[in-house]
Design a protein around this motif. Structure first.
Motif, short mmCIF file in Angstrom:
data_model
loop_
_atom_site.label_atom_id
_atom_site.label_comp_id
_atom_site.label_asym_id
_atom_site.label_seq_id
_atom_site.Cartn_x
_atom_site.Cartn_y
_atom_site.Cartn_z
N UNK A 1 0.79 -1.12 -0.16
CA UNK A 1 -0.21 0.21 -0.17
C UNK A 1 0.60 1.38 -0.17
N UNK A 2 1.81 0.69 1.34
CA UNK A 2 2.72 2.34 1.30
C UNK A 2 3.67 2.85 -0.52
N UNK A 3 4.27 1.66 -0.95
CA UNK A 3 4.97 1.96 -1.96
C UNK A 3 3.97 1.88 -3.46
N UNK A 4 2.87 1.68 -3.30
CA UNK A 4 1.40 2.96 -4.49
C UNK A 4 1.35 3.44 -4.34
N UNK A 5 0.70 4.35 -3.33
CA UNK A 5 1.22 5.40 -2.78
C UNK A 5 2.21 6.06 -3.24
N UNK A 6 2.81 6.16 -2.81
CA UNK A 6 4.31 7.38 -2.77
C UNK A 6 4.16 7.26 -4.61
N UNK A 7 4.63 6.10 -5.55
CA UNK A 7 4.34 6.14 -6.99
C UNK A 7 2.95 6.99 -7.29
N UNK A 8 2.30 6.19 -6.90
CA UNK A 8 1.26 7.61 -7.55
C UNK A 8 1.32 8.74 -6.84
N UNK A 9 1.50 9.34 -6.15
CA UNK A 9 1.58 10.27 -5.33
C UNK A 9 2.48 11.14 -6.70
N UNK A 10 4.08 10.28 -6.80
CA UNK A 10 5.03 11.22 -7.96
C UNK A 10 4.57 11.14 -9.17
N UNK A 11 3.76 10.14 -9.72
CA UNK A 11 3.61 10.09 -10.62
C UNK A 11 2.10 10.94 -11.30
N UNK A 12 1.50 11.81 -9.80
CA UNK A 12 0.40 12.56 -10.24
C UNK A 12 -1.14 12.18 -10.64
N UNK A 13 -0.98 10.22 -9.78
CA UNK A 13 -2.15 9.59 -10.53
C UNK A 13 -3.29 9.58 -8.57
N UNK A 14 -3.97 9.83 -8.64
CA UNK A 14 -4.73 10.00 -7.72
C UNK A 14 -5.02 8.48 -6.82
N UNK A 15 -5.77 8.20 -6.05
CA UNK A 15 -6.30 6.80 -5.40
C UNK A 15 -7.21 7.34 -4.37
#
Lengths: 254, 254, 254, 254
Positions: free
Chosen positions: D48-62
């Motif tokens: 979860x943590x890794x996915x949220x971080x990568x999404x944030x970096x790529x500007x993807x909403x979660x």
């Protein structure tokens, strides 16, 4: 003591539900023995059944492959279980594997411990003792596959247990014949040709080849290969081919 | 067909880690057979080992008691597993129980399914079939304990499986000899005297006594009592004493 | 620095499905704050919801009580998780507790770590740091309950976190103000009168009383009592009564 | 009501420990919103943590993506939980996701239910109601992503919840605008060109296109694509490119 026959083993049946690890059908065409996860660190009753059935169809022997109850960590964490608890964890999983193998028309030929539990049996005599007691509690005639030069190997032989001694196709060895820690550079051999050629040399010599090239005479019954990614499957196939070309026949242990 | 002997069974070994259910030491002084949870709906390798050891010391027979893999629901929820999946779930748990029993110096005498899985074997012939296939895959000679007048009982006998027919000390029966649903008033007998007296009448008559008092001739090999709370332990003891006083000897099935 | 007010806390909501631990309704009449398990070492969404609702009705404050993901070991085993993994384990559980508390009409007032994780926060600064980072990642204003004189307490205060300092009603203290190891004789006070009297002395003195009777001035915000067996419930009630009779009012922390 | 903007969502963060599902880094370059598993049917605090971080970096909403507690079945089995239990299961997972997202420097923008739970929200109003109650208990302002023309969509709008209406890029629709059952032939579109062209037609028309080619005017806020195998990633990329080329901008919902 060189050999005309050798066993090739791999950890299989490690998938869980929708989660797939490794290419088991490909590996079952390569190895002569499959160490099948028992549901604690990987595997589930469906995966176990499917793996045992496919192994039987392909003439591959199967072993119970118990690990720590740690699906999240895939059995790679050293979990804080006492030797007495390890005895029961091992007995439980071995029995589950024997039953599902029987249901699938196959039979368990041996026990090999997984991951962190397996590593402990190399260096911690109390864990080696616990594993032996867990297995013996289920069936004293059941062979145990042990890392060559491990506490599990020596303790098992002392007690009259049938022990299959195992070396690793892709791991470097220290000068006293133990596995180089994965934390050190060069611990894992990545070149398939080098790995295969070294395996042939070791089997022919009946000896472990250390980093320096020294040969330590060692009983070798089986060679461990991996199948969890496309590269490792290719290495495993390479090892098999090299052995065959060297006139060494793959054969499961009995 | 009245009997001079009867088996008394209870679900035991259902604790999990720090979580205790039931008073197993007390119950093992009462029953002749213990159905031991196998780690899917309750129990764990430590609890299984301790229960098997204590049962052996007290001369109590043990059965494997597989359930749905649902620790949270204690095996009481009807889980959506296919018959084929149930076969494997049962085989796995039976094997684990056989192994831990062997490790503990005891042996599994029979299989009884737990909770929701057990209830399904009464009314759903595909589940009854799956349980029989799961058990037979492990050991075709292993007896199965089945609810009297269930699909599991009839299907098992048809196939030549040794089936132990079970009635419940504290459950009311419909006029066709099935368990009154727990949703209906009067489904559970709460009076220990009434329950014990009814059990004696049923065993003597070789018949199930329905709510109306009718007697339906039925094979009765074993009586299920409960031990999960102080009241049920008292009822169980009462049933045991009433049987003994009626000259009916408690004896595990073989 | 003596006090006219003190908080009394206990670990509650530790049941799981059909498995009950402790007498939560009784304890919620005794304590002013309940540390509620978050589903990793005990508790489940149903138990959490029920506990939060009952606490709200009784005017008891609630804290998130995260532990290692080890239901089998009830969070009492030191599990091999890295500090970074502990950060995420703590954040996850705190969030789950905040959400279920909100759903139940209550709100989480603080975080207290459970069992082996809690013990590590006393003596291992990297674990104390990890817990603080996990909590701060969720809500930097959320208070942390820490063992008096622990690394968690000092590190939290250094960082400006609101820290509630906790002593134990039934545990002996060494001369430097730490908990006597449970492996030593006398680690746990079993006499309810003695325990209650000592608590009153410590709160009045604003000091930890060591085994020798020495008083170490220490900030004391809350007293931990237990409720997992009938004896501990009685001790807890005794402590509460003694405090009240001494004119010290029980009040949750804010 | 055609649109110049559309959201593209996919289920991500479904790996578990050593078990990987899907190519999340690739998908996070394609979608504008990621539905992140919350640890019950897939995912774990690390993933979860890794996915949220990568999404944030790529500007993807979660979004939080709660499912049934069924890791073995990957949330695809209809598990026997009551509506009240579903409320708590949803609240728990949403809170855990909110906390880990916060810890990772991101924030949860919406909730979308997974697998079998998601399917139930389409056709079973009691489950739709339960999901809404679970989410509202945590945060009444949190939007819900719902299958277009589902009970969850209509019930959510009735209650003033912000509902994001979702269609599927690779699923055929019946004449009344519901998903064709996977048991029927043609339920899943396998041709990437056809799927992408149909998506563009549907978004432009503001309508669902049925199997017969009829257009049913329907609110469409987001399009679901899949990323669990290399083919589905290719389809997703194709859909994205086709939308962009048609002048429709991908944009997360707010």
């Amino acid at each position: 003591m060189s050999s005309d026959f050798i066993d090739l083993n791999a950890d299989l049946g490690e998938s869980f539900g929708a989660y797939t690890i490794g290419d088991d059908p490909a590996m079952l065409d390569i190895v002569s023995s499959a160490n099948v996860a028992c549901g604690f660190h990987g595997g589930d009753p469906e995966v176990m059944n499917a793996t045992f059935r496919l192994a039987r169809e392909k003439g591959v022997a199967v072993g119970a492959h118990p690990g720590f109850p740690d699906l999240w960590g895939f059995g790679r964490r050293v979990m804080p279980y006492s030797p007495a608890e390890i005895e029961r964890i091992v007995a439980y999983q071995v029995g589950a594997a024997m039953a599902v193998a029987s249901y699938a028309g196959h039979r368990i030929s041996y026990v090999k411990t997984h991951g962190a539990l397996g590593n402990l049996t190399e260096r911690d005599p109390t864990v080696a003792d616990a594993v032996l007691k867990g297995v013996a509690g289920v069936d004293p005639s059941l062979p145990v596959m042990a890392i060559a030069r491990s506490h599990l190997e020596s303790l098992g032989r002392e007690r009259g247990v049938t022990v299959f001694s195992e070396i690793f196709a892709d791991r470097a060895y220290t000068e006293d014949g133990h596995l180089v820690s994965r934390k050190e550079a060069g611990a894992v051999l990545h070149d398939a040709d080098d790995a295969a050629a070294r395996v042939v040399r070791m089997v022919r010599a009946g000896a472990i080849e250390t980093r320096s090239g020294a040969l330590l005479p060692t009983r070798i019954d089986t060679i461990c290969v991996h199948g969890d990614n496309p590269t490792s499957v290719a290495v495993a196939r390479h090892v098999r081919d090299a052995l065959t070309q060297a006139g060494i026949t793959l054969r499961a242990l009995t």
